[in-house]
Design a protein around this motif. Structure first.
Motif, mmCIF file in Angstrom:
data_model
loop_
_atom_site.group_PDB
_atom_site.id
_atom_site.type_symbol
_atom_site.label_atom_id
_atom_site.label_comp_id
_atom_site.label_asym_id
_atom_site.label_seq_id
_atom_site.Cartn_x
_atom_site.Cartn_y
_atom_site.Cartn_z
ATOM 1 N N GLN A 98 2.230 -27.920 -7.794
ATOM 2 C CA GLN A 98 2.756 -27.619 -9.128
ATOM 3 C C GLN A 98 3.990 -28.458 -9.441
ATOM 4 O O GLN A 98 4.267 -28.780 -10.596
ATOM 5 N N GLN B 74 13.369 -27.903 -6.959
ATOM 6 C CA GLN B 74 13.073 -27.204 -8.215
ATOM 7 C C GLN B 74 14.184 -26.177 -8.439
ATOM 8 O O GLN B 74 14.220 -25.134 -7.789
ATOM 9 N N ASN C 141 1.793 -19.215 -8.501
ATOM 10 C CA ASN C 141 2.235 -17.842 -8.744
ATOM 11 C C ASN C 141 1.231 -16.816 -8.233
ATOM 12 O O ASN C 141 1.623 -15.773 -7.693
ATOM 13 N N GLN D 42 -1.619 -25.594 -12.076
ATOM 14 C CA GLN D 42 -1.023 -25.581 -10.749
ATOM 15 C C GLN D 42 0.078 -24.521 -10.635
ATOM 16 O O GLN D 42 0.224 -23.881 -9.574
ATOM 17 N N ILE D 43 0.826 -24.306 -11.698
ATOM 18 C CA ILE D 43 1.852 -23.257 -11.693
ATOM 19 C C ILE D 43 1.202 -21.890 -11.556
ATOM 20 O O ILE D 43 1.671 -21.030 -10.806
ATOM 21 N N ASP D 44 0.102 -21.692 -12.289
ATOM 22 C CA ASP D 44 -0.621 -20.419 -12.194
ATOM 23 C C ASP D 44 -1.139 -20.180 -10.783
ATOM 24 O O ASP D 44 -1.066 -19.054 -10.265
ATOM 25 N N LYS E 71 -0.272 -29.243 -15.082
ATOM 26 C CA LYS E 71 0.920 -28.485 -14.719
ATOM 27 C C LYS E 71 0.703 -26.976 -14.821
ATOM 28 O O LYS E 71 1.000 -26.220 -13.890
ATOM 29 N N SER E 72 0.193 -26.523 -15.949
ATOM 30 C CA SER E 72 0.013 -25.089 -16.175
ATOM 31 C C SER E 72 -0.931 -24.480 -15.142
ATOM 32 O O SER E 72 -0.671 -23.398 -14.606
#
Length: 224
Positions: A111, A177, A127, A122-124, A119-120
């Motif tokens: 992510q 990050q 999480n 990989q972030i999901d 991006k979205s």
């Protein structure tokens, strides 16, 4: 404890928290005779097994034995110094937890490095996996009568592994990050926070943790 009193250890890693923190905590908790080296990198890369760190060097009675891979080193030290259950099934439960935690590292990097179109997603995925790990920590803790430890009523490999895991994701990875702590901390239940704080107060860990920034300050801050 299987290691003799004449046994000394050298832990090679970078001068940062990273993948060696669990190894440091285990050596500290065992009151082992150990030092840490910070090899010049990449100049000394070729001199390390598999050209990577951390590396553990064990010296005893004139013999030298070398081991690499952070989780392998952790498990070896946990067994040598009695922080891993002798019962194979109970040990497997603690090792399973450590492996699940390790799965988060590739997801974090994915992510972090993802292109805008990914991006979205990989972030999901990061999480979702983090939520699953936190939930498992809570499940394990809920089944133990002692809420100061994950298993039993004494410091174990699982406790040390969990503490190192959250230290990496709440403190260390901010260099990559800056808001990672703001993502991780809200997911933690009061029970898990109390467990982390209890582990941090463990006298066996004090020689190392007294030289580090306190997790308590981060977890109990007003920003949280």
């Amino acid at each position: 404890m299987l290691s003799g009193s004449d046994t000394v250890y050298v832990l090679r890693y970078f001068d940062l928290i990273g993948r060696a923190e669990g190894c440091r905590l285990l050596l500290t908790a065992a009151n082992a005779s150990w030092t840490e080296e910070h090899p010049e990198w990449p100049a000394e890369k070729a001199n390390q097994p598999f050209e990577r760190l951390p590396v553990l060097v064990e010296r005893s009675n004139g013999d030298e034995w070398i081991l690499c891979e952070s989780l392998t080193i952790e498990r070896y030290l946990a067994r040598v110094f009695g922080f891993m259950p002798t019962d194979l099934k109970q040990a497997a439960l603690q090792e399973q937890m450590a492996d699940q935690q390790a799965d988060l590292a590739p997801a974090f990097m994915a992510q972090l490095m993802a292109t805008d179109d990914m991006k979205s997603k990989q972030i999901d995925e990061f999480n979702t996996l983090l939520d699953r790990i936190v939930k498992e920590h809570g499940r394990i803790l809920s089944r133990n009568s002692s809420k100061q430890h994950l298993f039993g009523d004494q410091l174990s490999y699982a406790d040390i592994s969990l503490y190192a895991f959250y230290k990496v994701y709440i403190v260390y990875l901010k260099i990559y990050q800056s808001n990672i702590d703001e993502i991780v901390k809200p997911k933690l239940t009061p029970e898990i926070i109390n467990l982390i704080l209890s582990i941090e107060k463990e006298p066996l860990l004090a020689p190392h943790l007294s030289k580090c920034d306190s997790m308590a300050a981060v977890l109990t801050s007003k920003a949280f």
